[in-house]
Design an enzyme around this catalytic site. Structure first.
Site, PDB file in Angstrom:
ATOM      1  N   SER A   1     -12.373   5.821   0.149  1.00  0.00           N
ATOM      2  CA  SER A   1     -11.836   7.156   0.439  1.00  0.00           C
ATOM      3  C   SER A   1     -11.010   7.075   1.711  1.00  0.00           C
ATOM      4  O   SER A   1     -11.533   7.135   2.822  1.00  0.00           O
ATOM      5  CB  SER A   1     -12.986   8.158   0.609  1.00  0.00           C
ATOM      6  OG  SER A   1     -12.487   9.434   0.921  1.00  0.00           O
TER       7      SER A   1
ATOM      8  N   LYS B   1       1.589   4.966 -11.759  1.00  0.00           N
ATOM      9  CA  LYS B   1       0.164   4.626 -11.726  1.00  0.00           C
ATOM     10  C   LYS B   1      -0.617   5.804 -12.300  1.00  0.00           C
ATOM     11  O   LYS B   1      -0.425   6.953 -11.882  1.00  0.00           O
ATOM     12  CB  LYS B   1      -0.264   4.366 -10.276  1.00  0.00           C
ATOM     13  CG  LYS B   1      -1.721   3.935 -10.087  1.00  0.00           C
ATOM     14  CD  LYS B   1      -1.908   2.498 -10.501  1.00  0.00           C
ATOM     15  CE  LYS B   1      -3.245   1.926 -10.041  1.00  0.00           C
ATOM     16  NZ  LYS B   1      -3.263   1.664  -8.596  1.00  0.00           N
TER      17      LYS B   1
ATOM     18  N   ILE C   1      -6.163   1.241 -14.632  1.00  0.00           N
ATOM     19  CA  ILE C   1      -6.429   2.582 -14.151  1.00  0.00           C
ATOM     20  C   ILE C   1      -6.614   2.584 -12.628  1.00  0.00           C
ATOM     21  O   ILE C   1      -6.978   1.561 -12.043  1.00  0.00           O
ATOM     22  CB  ILE C   1      -7.701   3.189 -14.790  1.00  0.00           C
ATOM     23  CG1 ILE C   1      -8.910   2.275 -14.544  1.00  0.00           C
ATOM     24  CG2 ILE C   1      -7.491   3.396 -16.279  1.00  0.00           C
ATOM     25  CD1 ILE C   1     -10.249   2.845 -15.030  1.00  0.00           C
TER      26      ILE C   1
ATOM     27  N   THR D   1     -10.498  -4.776  -5.406  1.00  0.00           N
ATOM     28  CA  THR D   1     -11.826  -5.014  -4.859  1.00  0.00           C
ATOM     29  C   THR D   1     -12.211  -6.481  -4.994  1.00  0.00           C
ATOM     30  O   THR D   1     -12.755  -7.086  -4.062  1.00  0.00           O
ATOM     31  CB  THR D   1     -12.874  -4.124  -5.561  1.00  0.00           C
ATOM     32  OG1 THR D   1     -12.430  -2.769  -5.544  1.00  0.00           O
ATOM     33  CG2 THR D   1     -14.220  -4.222  -4.878  1.00  0.00           C
TER      34      THR D   1
ATOM     35  N   LYS E   1       0.823  -1.215   0.000  1.00  0.00           N
ATOM     36  CA  LYS E   1       0.000   0.000   0.000  1.00  0.00           C
ATOM     37  C   LYS E   1       0.859   1.267   0.000  1.00  0.00           C
ATOM     38  O   LYS E   1       1.868   1.340   0.686  1.00  0.00           O
ATOM     39  CB  LYS E   1      -0.908  -0.007   1.228  1.00  0.00           C
ATOM     40  CG  LYS E   1      -1.809   1.213   1.376  1.00  0.00           C
ATOM     41  CD  LYS E   1      -2.982   1.164   0.429  1.00  0.00           C
ATOM     42  CE  LYS E   1      -4.001   2.269   0.719  1.00  0.00           C
ATOM     43  NZ  LYS E   1      -3.568   3.591   0.249  1.00  0.00           N
TER      44      LYS E   1
ATOM     45  N   CYS F   1      -4.098   9.589  -7.545  1.00  0.00           N
ATOM     46  CA  CYS F   1      -5.052   9.279  -6.473  1.00  0.00           C
ATOM     47  C   CYS F   1      -6.208  10.271  -6.476  1.00  0.00           C
ATOM     48  O   CYS F   1      -5.990  11.483  -6.368  1.00  0.00           O
ATOM     49  CB  CYS F   1      -4.372   9.292  -5.104  1.00  0.00           C
ATOM     50  SG  CYS F   1      -5.511   8.864  -3.765  1.00  0.00           S
TER      51      CYS F   1
END
Length: 352
Positions: free
Chosen positions: A120, A223, A251, A332, A81, A187
Protein backbone atom coordinates in the site's frame (compact mmCIF):
# COMPACT_ATOMS: atom_id res chain seq x y z
CA UNK A 1 23.78 -22.83 -10.50
CA UNK A 2 22.35 -19.59 -9.12
CA UNK A 3 23.17 -18.66 -5.51
CA UNK A 4 20.38 -19.30 -3.02
CA UNK A 5 18.68 -16.11 -1.89
CA UNK A 6 15.43 -16.76 -0.04
CA UNK A 7 15.11 -17.11 2.93
CA UNK A 8 18.74 -16.50 3.89
CA UNK A 9 18.76 -12.95 2.52
CA UNK A 10 16.26 -10.10 3.02
CA UNK A 11 14.33 -8.78 0.02
CA UNK A 12 16.00 -6.12 -2.10
CA UNK A 13 13.23 -3.71 -1.04
CA UNK A 14 13.50 -3.04 2.70
CA UNK A 15 9.93 -3.28 3.97
CA UNK A 16 10.89 -1.56 7.22
CA UNK A 17 11.98 1.61 5.41
CA UNK A 18 9.77 4.19 3.72
CA UNK A 19 9.29 4.34 -0.02
CA UNK A 20 11.47 7.48 -0.15
CA UNK A 21 14.25 5.76 1.81
CA UNK A 22 14.16 2.75 -0.50
CA UNK A 23 14.31 5.02 -3.54
CA UNK A 24 17.28 6.95 -2.15
CA UNK A 25 19.24 4.13 -0.53
CA UNK A 26 18.22 0.99 -2.43
CA UNK A 27 18.12 -1.42 -4.02
CA UNK A 28 19.45 -3.50 -1.14
CA UNK A 29 21.33 -6.15 -3.06
CA UNK A 30 24.76 -7.48 -2.20
CA UNK A 31 25.45 -10.47 -4.32
CA UNK A 32 27.15 -11.79 -7.39
CA UNK A 33 25.84 -10.99 -10.86
CA UNK A 34 26.19 -14.36 -12.63
CA UNK A 35 27.06 -14.47 -16.31
CA UNK A 36 23.96 -14.81 -18.43
CA UNK A 37 23.36 -17.76 -20.73
CA UNK A 38 23.78 -16.99 -24.42
CA UNK A 39 20.60 -16.08 -26.31
CA UNK A 40 19.87 -18.23 -29.34
CA UNK A 41 17.01 -16.23 -30.83
CA UNK A 42 15.84 -12.79 -29.65
CA UNK A 43 12.15 -12.15 -29.00
CA UNK A 44 10.39 -9.36 -30.91
CA UNK A 45 8.55 -6.95 -28.62
CA UNK A 46 7.01 -4.03 -30.50
CA UNK A 47 10.01 -3.95 -32.85
CA UNK A 48 12.61 -4.25 -30.09
CA UNK A 49 14.77 -7.36 -30.08
CA UNK A 50 14.58 -8.70 -26.54
CA UNK A 51 16.70 -11.51 -25.12
CA UNK A 52 13.91 -13.23 -23.19
CA UNK A 53 10.22 -12.34 -22.66
CA UNK A 54 10.75 -11.95 -18.91
CA UNK A 55 10.17 -8.70 -17.04
CA UNK A 56 9.16 -6.80 -13.93
CA UNK A 57 5.75 -5.07 -13.80
CA UNK A 58 5.17 -1.61 -12.36
CA UNK A 59 5.96 -1.72 -8.66
CA UNK A 60 9.40 -2.49 -7.27
CA UNK A 61 11.64 -0.61 -9.73
CA UNK A 62 11.57 2.85 -8.16
CA UNK A 63 14.15 4.66 -10.29
CA UNK A 64 17.10 4.18 -12.64
CA UNK A 65 19.21 2.41 -10.00
CA UNK A 66 16.56 -0.25 -9.62
CA UNK A 67 16.07 -0.55 -13.40
CA UNK A 68 19.82 -1.02 -13.87
CA UNK A 69 19.96 -3.82 -11.30
CA UNK A 70 16.94 -5.56 -12.81
CA UNK A 71 18.60 -5.48 -16.22
CA UNK A 72 21.82 -6.95 -14.87
CA UNK A 73 19.83 -9.73 -13.21
CA UNK A 74 18.22 -10.74 -16.49
CA UNK A 75 14.83 -9.05 -16.34
CA UNK A 76 14.85 -7.90 -19.95
CA UNK A 77 11.58 -5.95 -19.87
CA UNK A 78 11.61 -3.91 -16.66
CA UNK A 79 8.88 -1.36 -15.90
CA UNK A 80 9.68 2.03 -14.42
CA UNK A 81 7.45 2.58 -11.37
CA UNK A 82 4.21 4.44 -12.10
CA UNK A 83 4.77 8.19 -12.52
CA UNK A 84 2.44 11.18 -12.19
CA UNK A 85 2.40 14.63 -13.79
CA UNK A 86 3.60 16.23 -10.53
CA UNK A 87 5.34 15.15 -7.34
CA UNK A 88 3.06 13.10 -5.11
CA UNK A 89 3.61 11.72 -1.59
CA UNK A 90 3.17 8.08 -0.69
CA UNK A 91 1.35 6.44 2.19
CA UNK A 92 3.00 6.31 5.59
CA UNK A 93 4.45 3.07 6.98
CA UNK A 94 3.53 0.28 7.07
CA UNK A 95 3.50 -0.22 3.32
CA UNK A 96 4.22 -3.94 3.14
CA UNK A 97 3.16 -6.70 5.52
CA UNK A 98 3.03 -10.48 5.21
CA UNK A 99 -0.44 -12.00 5.05
CA UNK A 100 -2.09 -15.36 4.46
CA UNK A 101 -4.50 -16.10 1.62
CA UNK A 102 -7.42 -14.72 3.65
CA UNK A 103 -5.78 -11.32 4.16
CA UNK A 104 -4.81 -11.83 7.81
CA UNK A 105 -1.40 -10.57 8.90
CA UNK A 106 1.20 -13.22 9.75
CA UNK A 107 4.62 -12.99 11.41
CA UNK A 108 6.75 -14.76 8.81
CA UNK A 109 6.11 -15.98 5.28
CA UNK A 110 6.23 -19.65 4.42
CA UNK A 111 7.78 -21.16 1.28
CA UNK A 112 8.62 -18.71 -1.48
CA UNK A 113 5.93 -20.17 -3.76
CA UNK A 114 3.27 -19.15 -1.22
CA UNK A 115 4.76 -15.86 0.02
CA UNK A 116 2.01 -13.23 -0.06
CA UNK A 117 2.11 -9.56 0.90
CA UNK A 118 -0.10 -6.55 0.88
CA UNK A 119 1.46 -3.44 -0.57
CA UNK A 120 0.00 0.00 0.00
CA UNK A 121 2.03 2.90 -1.36
CA UNK A 122 -0.55 5.20 -2.98
CA UNK A 123 1.58 5.56 -6.15
CA UNK A 124 4.06 8.21 -4.99
CA UNK A 125 5.94 10.08 -7.69
CA UNK A 126 8.95 12.31 -8.08
CA UNK A 127 8.89 15.73 -9.74
CA UNK A 128 8.79 16.05 -13.54
CA UNK A 129 12.32 17.53 -13.55
CA UNK A 130 13.68 14.45 -11.79
CA UNK A 131 11.73 12.03 -13.97
CA UNK A 132 12.80 13.62 -17.24
CA UNK A 133 16.43 12.97 -16.33
CA UNK A 134 16.03 9.66 -14.51
CA UNK A 135 13.97 7.90 -17.17
CA UNK A 136 16.74 8.75 -19.62
CA UNK A 137 19.32 7.33 -17.18
CA UNK A 138 17.24 4.19 -16.79
CA UNK A 139 17.05 3.63 -20.55
CA UNK A 140 20.81 4.07 -20.90
CA UNK A 141 21.49 1.64 -18.04
CA UNK A 142 20.04 -1.30 -19.95
CA UNK A 143 22.05 -3.60 -22.16
CA UNK A 144 21.54 -5.08 -25.60
CA UNK A 145 18.34 -7.06 -25.89
CA UNK A 146 16.50 -5.13 -23.19
CA UNK A 147 13.78 -2.47 -23.28
CA UNK A 148 11.97 -0.55 -20.54
CA UNK A 149 8.27 0.21 -20.12
CA UNK A 150 7.25 3.40 -18.31
CA UNK A 151 4.04 3.19 -16.26
CA UNK A 152 1.89 6.32 -15.98
CA UNK A 153 -1.25 7.33 -14.13
CA UNK A 154 -3.50 10.36 -14.03
CA UNK A 155 -4.08 12.41 -10.89
CA UNK A 156 -7.45 14.03 -10.13
CA UNK A 157 -7.77 17.72 -9.23
CA UNK A 158 -4.79 18.94 -11.23
CA UNK A 159 -6.63 21.80 -12.90
CA UNK A 160 -7.82 19.59 -15.74
CA UNK A 161 -9.88 16.46 -16.29
CA UNK A 162 -8.62 13.10 -15.08
CA UNK A 163 -8.30 11.94 -18.69
CA UNK A 164 -6.31 15.02 -19.68
CA UNK A 165 -3.90 14.49 -16.81
CA UNK A 166 -3.38 10.90 -17.95
CA UNK A 167 -2.50 12.30 -21.37
CA UNK A 168 -0.20 14.93 -19.87
CA UNK A 169 1.69 12.30 -17.88
CA UNK A 170 2.03 9.99 -20.88
CA UNK A 171 3.36 12.85 -23.02
CA UNK A 172 5.87 13.66 -20.29
CA UNK A 173 7.02 10.03 -20.35
CA UNK A 174 7.41 10.22 -24.11
CA UNK A 175 9.46 13.42 -23.79
CA UNK A 176 11.68 11.67 -21.24
CA UNK A 177 12.48 8.98 -23.80
CA UNK A 178 10.00 6.23 -22.95
CA UNK A 179 10.04 3.55 -25.62
CA UNK A 180 6.83 1.82 -24.45
CA UNK A 181 4.19 3.39 -22.18
CA UNK A 182 1.69 1.64 -19.93
CA UNK A 183 -1.31 3.38 -18.37
CA UNK A 184 -2.31 2.07 -14.96
CA UNK A 185 -6.09 1.74 -14.99
CA UNK A 186 -6.24 -0.60 -12.01
CA UNK A 187 -4.50 0.51 -8.82
CA UNK A 188 -6.27 -0.79 -5.69
CA UNK A 189 -4.44 1.63 -3.38
CA UNK A 190 -5.97 4.91 -4.57
CA UNK A 191 -9.52 6.29 -4.58
CA UNK A 192 -11.84 3.49 -5.68
CA UNK A 193 -13.26 5.24 -8.74
CA UNK A 194 -9.74 6.04 -9.96
CA UNK A 195 -8.51 2.48 -9.42
CA UNK A 196 -11.16 0.62 -11.44
CA UNK A 197 -11.10 2.53 -14.70
CA UNK A 198 -10.47 -0.76 -16.50
CA UNK A 199 -13.97 -1.99 -15.58
CA UNK A 200 -15.69 0.45 -17.97
CA UNK A 201 -15.38 -0.24 -21.72
CA UNK A 202 -16.46 3.33 -22.49
CA UNK A 203 -13.80 4.83 -20.21
CA UNK A 204 -11.11 2.48 -21.48
CA UNK A 205 -11.89 3.43 -25.07
CA UNK A 206 -12.03 7.17 -24.33
CA UNK A 207 -8.80 7.29 -22.33
CA UNK A 208 -6.92 4.86 -24.55
CA UNK A 209 -7.78 6.76 -27.71
CA UNK A 210 -6.68 10.08 -26.19
CA UNK A 211 -3.41 8.70 -24.81
CA UNK A 212 -2.47 6.61 -27.85
CA UNK A 213 -3.02 9.56 -30.19
CA UNK A 214 -0.99 11.90 -27.97
CA UNK A 215 2.05 9.62 -27.78
CA UNK A 216 1.96 8.14 -31.29
CA UNK A 217 3.96 6.18 -32.48
CA UNK A 218 5.03 4.95 -29.02
CA UNK A 219 3.41 1.54 -28.27
CA UNK A 220 0.75 1.93 -25.60
CA UNK A 221 -0.41 -0.66 -23.05
CA UNK A 222 -3.00 -0.68 -20.28
CA UNK A 223 -2.75 -2.37 -16.89
CA UNK A 224 -5.90 -4.13 -15.69
CA UNK A 225 -7.08 -6.04 -12.65
CA UNK A 226 -9.50 -8.86 -11.99
CA UNK A 227 -12.72 -8.85 -14.05
CA UNK A 228 -16.06 -9.98 -12.62
CA UNK A 229 -16.70 -12.19 -15.65
CA UNK A 230 -15.54 -12.95 -19.20
CA UNK A 231 -18.29 -10.78 -20.74
CA UNK A 232 -16.95 -7.61 -19.10
CA UNK A 233 -13.41 -8.61 -20.01
CA UNK A 234 -14.36 -9.10 -23.65
CA UNK A 235 -16.06 -5.68 -23.81
CA UNK A 236 -12.99 -4.01 -22.30
CA UNK A 237 -10.49 -5.78 -24.56
CA UNK A 238 -12.50 -4.84 -27.63
CA UNK A 239 -12.64 -1.24 -26.41
CA UNK A 240 -8.90 -1.20 -25.72
CA UNK A 241 -8.09 -2.47 -29.21
CA UNK A 242 -10.41 0.10 -30.83
CA UNK A 243 -8.83 2.82 -28.70
CA UNK A 244 -5.34 2.14 -30.02
CA UNK A 245 -3.88 -0.12 -27.33
CA UNK A 246 -1.05 -2.37 -28.43
CA UNK A 247 -1.17 -4.61 -25.37
CA UNK A 248 -2.78 -5.45 -22.05
CA UNK A 249 -1.02 -6.33 -18.80
CA UNK A 250 -2.76 -8.17 -15.97
CA UNK A 251 -3.39 -8.69 -13.26
CA UNK A 252 -2.61 -5.89 -10.89
CA UNK A 253 -2.59 -6.67 -7.19
CA UNK A 254 -5.98 -7.80 -5.89
CA UNK A 255 -7.88 -5.54 -3.51
CA UNK A 256 -8.63 -7.24 -0.20
CA UNK A 257 -9.46 -6.39 3.40
CA UNK A 258 -6.26 -6.84 5.39
CA UNK A 259 -6.54 -7.44 9.12
CA UNK A 260 -4.10 -7.73 11.98
CA UNK A 261 -4.07 -10.45 14.66
CA UNK A 262 -6.69 -8.46 16.58
CA UNK A 263 -9.06 -8.44 13.63
CA UNK A 264 -8.67 -4.69 13.04
CA UNK A 265 -7.41 -3.06 9.83
CA UNK A 266 -3.69 -3.88 9.72
CA UNK A 267 -2.79 -0.68 7.85
CA UNK A 268 -5.06 1.57 9.89
CA UNK A 269 -8.71 2.52 9.62
CA UNK A 270 -8.07 4.78 6.62
CA UNK A 271 -6.70 1.80 4.66
CA UNK A 272 -9.01 -1.10 5.43
CA UNK A 273 -8.43 -2.56 1.96
CA UNK A 274 -5.20 -2.69 0.01
CA UNK A 275 -3.55 -4.51 -2.87
CA UNK A 276 -2.51 -8.12 -2.31
CA UNK A 277 0.22 -9.71 -4.40
CA UNK A 278 2.45 -12.76 -4.35
CA UNK A 279 1.63 -16.44 -4.27
CA UNK A 280 -2.00 -16.10 -3.23
CA UNK A 281 -3.07 -14.39 -6.47
CA UNK A 282 -1.29 -16.70 -8.94
CA UNK A 283 -4.41 -18.79 -9.70
CA UNK A 284 -6.40 -15.61 -10.29
CA UNK A 285 -3.72 -14.32 -12.67
CA UNK A 286 -3.63 -17.57 -14.64
CA UNK A 287 -7.44 -17.55 -14.90
CA UNK A 288 -7.28 -14.00 -16.30
CA UNK A 289 -4.63 -14.97 -18.84
CA UNK A 290 -6.54 -17.99 -20.14
CA UNK A 291 -9.72 -15.98 -20.61
CA UNK A 292 -7.94 -12.97 -22.12
CA UNK A 293 -5.92 -15.15 -24.49
CA UNK A 294 -9.07 -16.89 -25.69
CA UNK A 295 -10.87 -13.59 -26.31
CA UNK A 296 -7.89 -12.06 -28.11
CA UNK A 297 -7.58 -15.14 -30.32
CA UNK A 298 -11.30 -15.49 -31.09
CA UNK A 299 -11.78 -11.79 -31.82
CA UNK A 300 -8.45 -11.56 -33.69
CA UNK A 301 -7.41 -8.55 -31.61
CA UNK A 302 -3.99 -7.04 -32.21
CA UNK A 303 -3.10 -7.03 -28.52
CA UNK A 304 0.04 -8.37 -26.86
CA UNK A 305 -0.78 -10.08 -23.57
CA UNK A 306 1.54 -9.47 -20.61
CA UNK A 307 1.01 -11.55 -17.49
CA UNK A 308 1.89 -10.86 -13.87
CA UNK A 309 0.63 -11.80 -10.43
CA UNK A 310 2.15 -14.53 -8.30
CA UNK A 311 5.25 -15.63 -10.22
CA UNK A 312 7.42 -16.68 -7.29
CA UNK A 313 9.50 -19.57 -8.67
CA UNK A 314 11.15 -20.34 -11.99
CA UNK A 315 8.51 -22.89 -13.04
CA UNK A 316 5.77 -20.28 -12.68
CA UNK A 317 7.05 -18.43 -15.77
CA UNK A 318 6.23 -21.50 -17.86
CA UNK A 319 2.73 -21.67 -16.39
CA UNK A 320 2.10 -18.08 -17.47
CA UNK A 321 3.35 -18.74 -21.01
CA UNK A 322 1.16 -21.83 -21.25
CA UNK A 323 -1.82 -19.74 -20.12
CA UNK A 324 -1.30 -17.35 -23.04
CA UNK A 325 1.08 -14.64 -21.85
CA UNK A 326 3.60 -13.38 -24.41
CA UNK A 327 5.55 -11.67 -21.61
CA UNK A 328 5.75 -13.01 -18.04
CA UNK A 329 6.56 -10.56 -15.26
CA UNK A 330 7.31 -10.85 -11.55
CA UNK A 331 7.38 -8.17 -8.86
CA UNK A 332 7.12 -9.80 -5.43
CA UNK A 333 9.10 -12.81 -6.63
CA UNK A 334 11.87 -10.59 -7.93
CA UNK A 335 12.04 -8.68 -4.64
CA UNK A 336 12.45 -11.82 -2.55
CA UNK A 337 14.57 -13.75 -5.09
CA UNK A 338 16.44 -11.39 -7.44
CA UNK A 339 17.95 -14.39 -9.26
CA UNK A 340 14.53 -15.61 -10.40
CA UNK A 341 14.94 -14.68 -14.08
CA UNK A 342 18.42 -16.16 -14.30
CA UNK A 343 17.15 -19.38 -12.72
CA UNK A 344 14.48 -19.61 -15.40
CA UNK A 345 16.98 -19.02 -18.21
CA UNK A 346 19.37 -21.64 -16.91
CA UNK A 347 16.55 -24.16 -16.49
CA UNK A 348 15.06 -23.44 -19.93
CA UNK A 349 18.36 -23.69 -21.78
CA UNK A 350 19.26 -26.88 -19.95
CA UNK A 351 16.01 -28.49 -21.15
CA UNK A 352 15.91 -27.04 -24.67
Amino acid sequence: MMPEWYPAHPPIYDIHKTYAENAAEGPFFKGLIPKRPAVKKPFDFFGYKVNFPIGVPAGPLLNSKWIELAGKLGFDIPTYKTIRSSAHPGHALPNVIFIDETGRQIEKPGPLSELTITNSFGMPSKSPDFLLQDIDRANRSLGEGQVMIVSVVGTPNQGMSFADDFVRTAVMAKEAGAKIIEANFSCPNVEKADGILYMSPETVHEYARAISRAIHPIPFLIKVGVFPNAHVMKSVLLAAARGGCAGVCGINSVSMQVTGPDGRAALGESRKTSGVCGGAIRKEALHFLRDAHQIISQEKLDLVLLGCGGIMQQEHFGEFFEAGAKIAMTATGMMWDPYLALRYYAHSLAHS
